[in-house]
Design an enzyme around this catalytic site. Structure first.
Site, PDB file in Angstrom:
ATOM      1  N   GLY A 171      24.262  64.900  73.930  1.00 30.79           N
ATOM      2  CA  GLY A 171      24.913  65.427  73.698  1.00 30.79           C
ATOM      3  C   GLY A 171      25.771  66.476  72.872  1.00 30.79           C
ATOM      4  O   GLY A 171      25.015  66.832  72.433  1.00 30.79           O
ATOM      5  N   GLU A 204      19.429  64.443  70.966  1.00 34.03           N
ATOM      6  CA  GLU A 204      19.153  66.184  71.697  1.00 34.03           C
ATOM      7  C   GLU A 204      20.712  66.731  71.895  1.00 34.03           C
ATOM      8  O   GLU A 204      21.191  66.053  72.573  1.00 34.03           O
ATOM      9  CB  GLU A 204      18.904  65.236  73.117  1.00 34.03           C
ATOM     10  CG  GLU A 204      16.837  64.866  73.415  1.00 34.03           C
ATOM     11  CD  GLU A 204      16.139  66.410  72.881  1.00 34.03           C
ATOM     12  OE1 GLU A 204      16.267  67.164  72.526  1.00 34.03           O
ATOM     13  OE2 GLU A 204      15.134  65.819  72.429  1.00 34.03           O
ATOM     14  N   LEU A 205      20.945  68.350  70.603  1.00 30.80           N
ATOM     15  CA  LEU A 205      21.821  68.178  70.768  1.00 30.80           C
ATOM     16  C   LEU A 205      22.381  69.896  71.879  1.00 30.80           C
ATOM     17  O   LEU A 205      21.941  69.717  72.559  1.00 30.80           O
ATOM     18  CB  LEU A 205      22.404  67.799  69.672  1.00 30.80           C
ATOM     19  CG  LEU A 205      22.294  66.602  69.400  1.00 30.80           C
ATOM     20  CD1 LEU A 205      22.700  66.528  67.416  1.00 30.80           C
ATOM     21  CD2 LEU A 205      23.185  65.513  69.443  1.00 30.80           C
ATOM     22  N   CYS A 246      22.403  72.210  78.725  1.00 27.14           N
ATOM     23  CA  CYS A 246      21.502  72.451  77.240  1.00 27.14           C
ATOM     24  C   CYS A 246      20.951  73.390  76.712  1.00 27.14           C
ATOM     25  O   CYS A 246      21.202  74.328  76.144  1.00 27.14           O
ATOM     26  CB  CYS A 246      21.664  70.719  76.433  1.00 27.14           C
ATOM     27  SG  CYS A 246      19.885  70.340  77.311  1.00 27.14           S
ATOM     28  N   THR A 247      20.327  73.627  78.454  1.00 30.61           N
ATOM     29  CA  THR A 247      19.211  74.856  78.418  1.00 30.61           C
ATOM     30  C   THR A 247      19.779  76.323  79.195  1.00 30.61           C
ATOM     31  O   THR A 247      19.453  77.094  79.001  1.00 30.61           O
ATOM     32  CB  THR A 247      18.100  74.425  78.940  1.00 30.61           C
ATOM     33  OG1 THR A 247      18.148  73.927  80.512  1.00 30.61           O
ATOM     34  CG2 THR A 247      16.965  73.241  78.203  1.00 30.61           C
ATOM     35  N   ALA A 297      12.354  72.638  82.359  1.00 33.68           N
ATOM     36  CA  ALA A 297      11.551  72.257  81.638  1.00 33.68           C
ATOM     37  C   ALA A 297      10.606  70.967  81.914  1.00 33.68           C
ATOM     38  O   ALA A 297      11.343  70.321  83.107  1.00 33.68           O
ATOM     39  CB  ALA A 297      11.558  71.633  80.342  1.00 33.68           C
TER      40      ALA A 297
END
Length: 525
Positions: free
Chosen positions: A258, A280-281, A314-315, A476
């Site tokens: 998040g 995993e931010l 997020c990437t 990924a």
């Protein structure tokens, strides 16, 4: 709002998308108009009923009754109890169960992928690809179940053997985010299961149907093998359930995906009880374009990296740092590509759609505020910048130029399709700009110079957990460890040796001799 709380007694006249034959895949997944959002060997829930809203049209898909704290307590106990049986299975036997879960997901690949697209908003190829990630990590975990091992270490003492062994933790908690409502759970659960852990999952409150449908697939496999369904438990709910998981000493590991702001609070609470947080931010990812880059590859890669999932990965690439000698050649190409993207905006389930909606009204609000702030700071909107006047939560993919590399708005991650284009004088300067943000998730450089390559991947290069060359920041593979540094959290999921986080390490010394020599030659006689 994008998630509506409704009365427990629902009107039989309510019109939901699940009643539309066009969305027949919903009933194929075992979903109904109102679904129970707690599973711990049986489906039962006592919390509030919420309606899940499709971000592409604003219509209600179906409803889910969430769990309350009593449901949570019952589920933790069931998950603990099922661990007693699960941990007794040899690791390859656990791997066989995970293999069957992967096969069951393969059978539901398309309907589950459609559900991800319908409820989250990503286009269908991405929705199906997300389910495929869960399938792939199941395959990976099956092999892992026959491979993870300890060590035999030489002992300095005669008649002694030094061993290292890994054992499961127990119940692992997983809190996943809306943008990857199934894949992140798959990364965690498949690996945790073969390690000998049971799993308690809280999915995002705005994607409860994905959580319920996925758990139905998994639980059927467990029950078919006479394994307690509570091995993979589910509690749909809000912040109260998340708070309970963060502070619960019965969950030795809590994996949280998040925002950085929430993740920091979760991490502190888990550490306060001496638990293990796996965080995993956020990411404020950059692509660097060197003077010698292949510009055709750059243009193609940047569009997906910036616009894929409507900027909600997020990437996602947030900053495009270009050498000043190629800046003017790339920007027009990028604008032209964005124009083409905008012609293929629409229903995520339509195979011709390339660009879907943001996930919620809140997302649209943050997008609008960020564009306004960027313009006020001196930025120029090269493309986009508008909220589209149509049903759903659609905005234009946006390119903004003219801001300093260290402007506050550039350093602030916005989960939306906004990219800042920056002009750098050298690769060295671009690397410094890449590293100056607080987050450290993903990064890329486009270059054909081997010297630039080794600057980038070396100790003075990118400080991110994911470091790419001639590919974009997103996309990924499951074989490598996924995660980042700094404010991204430092956790690692998926491949490589990430499995070690789901186990505890024991250093074992065995004296098989007849004397008691001490280490370091100490005499105490």
């Amino acid at each position: 709002m994008y998630l509506r709380v409704v009365s427990r007694r629902m009107s039989s006249q309510a019109k939901y998308l699940i009643d539309d034959p066009k969305y027949g895949f919903l009933k194929e997944l075992g979903l109904d108009k109102v679904n129970l959002g707690v599973y711990n060997g049986r489906w039962k829930a006592n919390g509030k009923v919420v309606e899940s809203v499709c971000p592409a049209n604003g219509q209600v898909i179906a409803a889910v009754q969430e769990g309350n704290l009593t449901d949570y307590e019952d589920t933790v106990k069931a998950c603990q109890g099922s661990w007693q049986q699960w941990v007794e299975l040899p690791a390859p036997k656990r791997g066989e169960i995970v293999r069957q879960i992967g096969d069951a997901l393969r059978e539901k690949l398309v309907p589950l992928g459609k559900l991800v697209s319908l409820e989250m908003g990503k286009i269908l190829p991405e929705g199906i690809g997300e389910v495929q990630e869960y399938v792939d990590i199941c395959d990976y975990a099956v092999g892992l179940s026959r491979m993870f091992s300890g060590s035999i270490i030489p002992s300095e003492r005669p008649g002694h053997v030094l061993l290292e062994q890994w054992n499961p933790l127990g119940v692992v908690g997983v809190i996943s985010a809306f943008n990857f409502p199934i894949a992140v759970y798959g990364w965690n659960s498949a690996i945790a299961m073969v390690c000998g852990d049971t799993v308690l999952w809280k999915g995002a409150p705005t994607t409860p149907l994905v959580s319920v449908a996925t758990t139905k697939v998994v639980s059927e496999v467990l029950e078919k093998n006479h394994i307690p369904g509570a091995v993979c438990s589910l509690v749909c709910g809000g912040s109260d359930i998340g708070e309970a998981m963060a502070t619960d000493t019965r969950l030795p590991l809590l994996s949280f995906t998040g925002s950085t702001a929430v993740g920091q609070k979760v991490g502190v609470k888990v550490q306060e009880r001496f638990g293990k947080p796996l965080l995993e931010l956020g990411g404020n990812n950059a692509i660097i374009v060197a003077e010698d880059a292949n510009l055709d590859m750059v243009a193609q890669s940047v569009v997906f990296a910036c616009c894929g999932t409507a900027g909600q990965r997020c990437t996602t690439t947030r900053r495009l740092i270009m050498h000043h000698k190629v800046y003017d050649a790339i920007l027009p190409r990028l604008i032209k590509a964005y124009e083409k993207v905008l012609t293929r905006i629409g229903d995520p389930l339509d195979e011709n759609t390339l660009y879907g909606p943001l996930h919620s009204e809140d997302s649209v609000k943050r997008y609008r505020e960020t564009v306004d702030n960027a313009v006020k700071a001196g930025g120029k909107v090269e493309f986009g910048g508008k909220v589209l006047d149509r049903p759903g939560y659609f905005v234009e993919p946006t390119i903004i130029s003219g801001l300093p590399h260290d402007a506050d708005v550039v350093h602030t991650e916005t989960f939306a399709p906004i990219v800042y284009v920056l002009r750098a004088s050298s690769v060295e300067e671009a690397i410094a700009w890449n590293n100056e943000v607080k987050q450290g998730l993903s990064s890329s450089i486009f270059t054909q110079d081997i010297g630039n390559l080794f600057k980038w991947i070396g100790p003075k290069g990118s400080d991110c957990g994911i470091v790419n060359v001639n590919i974009p920041t997103s996309g990924a593979e499951i074989g490598g460890a996924f995660g980042g540094e700094k404010h991204t959290g430092g956790g690692r999921e998926s491949g490589s040796d990430s499995w070690k986080q789901y186990m505890r390490r024991s250093t074992i010394t065995i004296n098989h001799g007849k004397t008691l020599p001490l280490a370091q030659g100490i005499k105490f006689e």
